[in-house]
Design an enzyme around this catalytic site. Structure first.
Site, PDB file in Angstrom:
ATOM      1  N   GLU A 108       0.815  -1.206   0.000  1.00 16.11           N
ATOM      2  CA  GLU A 108       0.000   0.000   0.000  1.00 16.11           C
ATOM      3  C   GLU A 108       0.856   1.267   0.000  1.00 16.11           C
ATOM      4  O   GLU A 108       0.449   2.297  -0.551  1.00 16.11           O
ATOM      5  CB  GLU A 108      -0.939  -0.001   1.199  1.00 16.11           C
ATOM      6  CG  GLU A 108      -1.909   1.178   1.245  1.00 16.11           C
ATOM      7  CD  GLU A 108      -2.808   1.282   0.029  1.00 16.11           C
ATOM      8  OE1 GLU A 108      -3.181   2.417  -0.338  1.00 16.11           O
ATOM      9  OE2 GLU A 108      -3.166   0.236  -0.565  1.00 16.11           O
ATOM     10  N   HIS A 147       3.702   1.715  -1.631  1.00 17.92           N
ATOM     11  CA  HIS A 147       4.036   1.974  -3.039  1.00 17.92           C
ATOM     12  C   HIS A 147       2.825   2.509  -3.802  1.00 17.92           C
ATOM     13  O   HIS A 147       2.939   3.428  -4.619  1.00 17.92           O
ATOM     14  CB  HIS A 147       4.502   0.685  -3.722  1.00 17.92           C
ATOM     15  CG  HIS A 147       5.769   0.106  -3.180  1.00 17.92           C
ATOM     16  ND1 HIS A 147       5.808  -1.072  -2.477  1.00 17.92           N
ATOM     17  CD2 HIS A 147       7.051   0.549  -3.227  1.00 17.92           C
ATOM     18  CE1 HIS A 147       7.041  -1.337  -2.133  1.00 17.92           C
ATOM     19  NE2 HIS A 147       7.822  -0.372  -2.568  1.00 17.92           N
ATOM     20  N   ALA A 174       8.636   9.255   2.185  1.00 18.81           N
ATOM     21  CA  ALA A 174       9.344   9.859   3.311  1.00 18.81           C
ATOM     22  C   ALA A 174       9.954   8.812   4.244  1.00 18.81           C
ATOM     23  O   ALA A 174      10.802   9.143   5.069  1.00 18.81           O
ATOM     24  CB  ALA A 174       8.406  10.767   4.096  1.00 18.81           C
ATOM     25  N   ASP A 219      12.101   6.674   3.601  1.00 21.14           N
ATOM     26  CA  ASP A 219      13.540   6.676   3.318  1.00 21.14           C
ATOM     27  C   ASP A 219      14.017   8.124   3.244  1.00 21.14           C
ATOM     28  O   ASP A 219      14.448   8.599   2.191  1.00 21.14           O
ATOM     29  CB  ASP A 219      13.822   5.928   2.016  1.00 21.14           C
ATOM     30  CG  ASP A 219      13.402   4.472   2.098  1.00 21.14           C
ATOM     31  OD1 ASP A 219      14.041   3.715   2.841  1.00 21.14           O
ATOM     32  OD2 ASP A 219      12.416   4.103   1.436  1.00 21.14           O
ATOM     33  N   GLN A 233      17.578   8.887   2.015  1.00 19.67           N
ATOM     34  CA  GLN A 233      17.652   8.626   0.573  1.00 19.67           C
ATOM     35  C   GLN A 233      17.061   9.778  -0.219  1.00 19.67           C
ATOM     36  O   GLN A 233      17.655  10.237  -1.212  1.00 19.67           O
ATOM     37  CB  GLN A 233      16.912   7.327   0.259  1.00 19.67           C
ATOM     38  CG  GLN A 233      16.753   7.039  -1.218  1.00 19.67           C
ATOM     39  CD  GLN A 233      16.048   5.729  -1.459  1.00 19.67           C
ATOM     40  OE1 GLN A 233      16.628   4.665  -1.315  1.00 19.67           O
ATOM     41  NE2 GLN A 233      14.769   5.789  -1.831  1.00 19.67           N
ATOM     42  N   MET A 292       5.130   0.588   6.516  1.00 16.19           N
ATOM     43  CA  MET A 292       5.034  -0.480   5.525  1.00 16.19           C
ATOM     44  C   MET A 292       6.360  -0.660   4.807  1.00 16.19           C
ATOM     45  O   MET A 292       7.019   0.304   4.428  1.00 16.19           O
ATOM     46  CB  MET A 292       3.924  -0.171   4.529  1.00 16.19           C
ATOM     47  CG  MET A 292       2.541  -0.286   5.119  1.00 16.19           C
ATOM     48  SD  MET A 292       1.254  -0.166   3.855  1.00 16.19           S
ATOM     49  CE  MET A 292      -0.198  -0.405   4.877  1.00 16.19           C
ATOM     50  N   SER A 311       8.515  -3.876   2.263  1.00 16.22           N
ATOM     51  CA  SER A 311       8.540  -5.224   1.707  1.00 16.22           C
ATOM     52  C   SER A 311       9.254  -6.186   2.644  1.00 16.22           C
ATOM     53  O   SER A 311       8.944  -7.383   2.683  1.00 16.22           O
ATOM     54  CB  SER A 311       9.226  -5.216   0.339  1.00 16.22           C
ATOM     55  OG  SER A 311       8.527  -4.384  -0.574  1.00 16.22           O
TER      56      SER A 311
END
Length: 286
Positions: free
Chosen positions: A35, A37, A155, A157, A160, A191, A193
């Site tokens: 969700e 992504h 946000a 990351d 990054q 969330m 992976s």
């Protein structure tokens, strides 16, 4: 929806769109979509506008993984990802393989990288040497192939995103970076992976990352707190979970990533925690 696997085909399509004055909004991912992504894809669609195109890349980038990290077991399910992208109205999915993106890498012939030299040395960069060299290299390559007007990042990351913004500014990429909010489970876990690695017991303990942020936020609302003191308090809280091991916790300026000596409302906090063998990250403004 188009599935494109050859870099040259992706670039040719993007150039055709550019010539027609079509805005391109881009969401780079490593796949196994969730969700979080999908929320980025929706933001990209809003920014692309009714005539614009949304491109999602799905590529597990080998150069951002260390030698003992989870590259080979990182979750992958392209067919599932394609179904989710199609349901979200994505116009094109770019899903290349390693040979297409890094010709000669396995034979040691690939030798060109994009390196940000200041922001990359902190936090994730200190814990995962070489990680951000891989990130900036693959994002630069994707920008050259997808030719986006807008690129959407999460946000979650934060470091990054800040590094990519610096790269875009320093290297004059004609791309506007849009940052979308972190999407969380009902219990606060960001969330990811990698959450699929967790056992049911570890999944319960993984909420300690967000609870640590909430703890720090409540503490500094009462009074500004020395960073070292708050860091030790957060470490004790994380250690209360039997499967948790703190990698780092940092308090810093949101824009520069520079550490602060005194933590107060508005300071940014980030932490990385191993839950069993799974390394999770989270961050938020306090």
């Amino acid at each position: 929806m188009r599935l494109i696997q050859e870099p040259s085909a992706m670039q040719q399509l993007a150039r055709r769109w550019q010539r027609r004055g079509i805005r391109i909004a881009f969401v780079p991912t490593m796949g196994y979509l969730h969700e979080g992504h999908l929320s980025l894809i929706r933001v990209a669609r809003r920014h692309a506008g009714p005539r614009g195109k949304v491109v999602v890349s799905i590529y597990v980038n080998p150069t951002q993984f260390g030698p003992h990290e989870d590259f080979t077991r990182y979750p992958r399910d392209l067919n599932r990802d394609l179904q989710l992208c199609r349901a979200e109205g994505v116009d094109a999915v770019f899903a290349p393989d390693d040979q297409a993106m890094y010709p000669g890498l396995s034979e040691g012939r690939y030798s060109t990288y994009v390196v940000e030299e200041k922001l990359s040395n902190l936090m994730e960069g200190a814990s995962r040497p070489g990680h951000f060299r891989g990130v900036t290299t693959i994002v630069a390559k994707l920008f050259h192939l997808v030719l986006p007007d807008i690129a959407v990042f999460g946000a979650k990351d934060w470091q990054q995103v800040t590094i990519i913004r610096r790269m875009v500014a320093d290297l004059n990429f004609p791309v506007r970076i849009v940052v979308a909010p972190t999407v969380r489970e009902p219990d606060g876990l960001a969330m990811s992976s990698r959450n699929t690695y967790l056992t049911p017991e570890e999944r319960q303990q993984a909420t300690i990352l967000f609870r640590a942020i909430q703890f720090a936020r409540n503490r500094v609302r009462q009074r500004p707190t020395p960073a070292g003191q708050l860091r030790r308090a957060v470490a004790r809280l994380v250690a209360s979970q039997p499967s948790a091991r703190l990698d780092y916790v940092a308090f810093f300026d949101s824009d520069t990533l520079q550490p602060v000596h005194t933590v107060q409302p508005g300071t940014h906090m980030a932490l990385a925690v191993f839950i069993g063998k799974t390394r999770l990250i989270d961050n938020d403004r306090l």
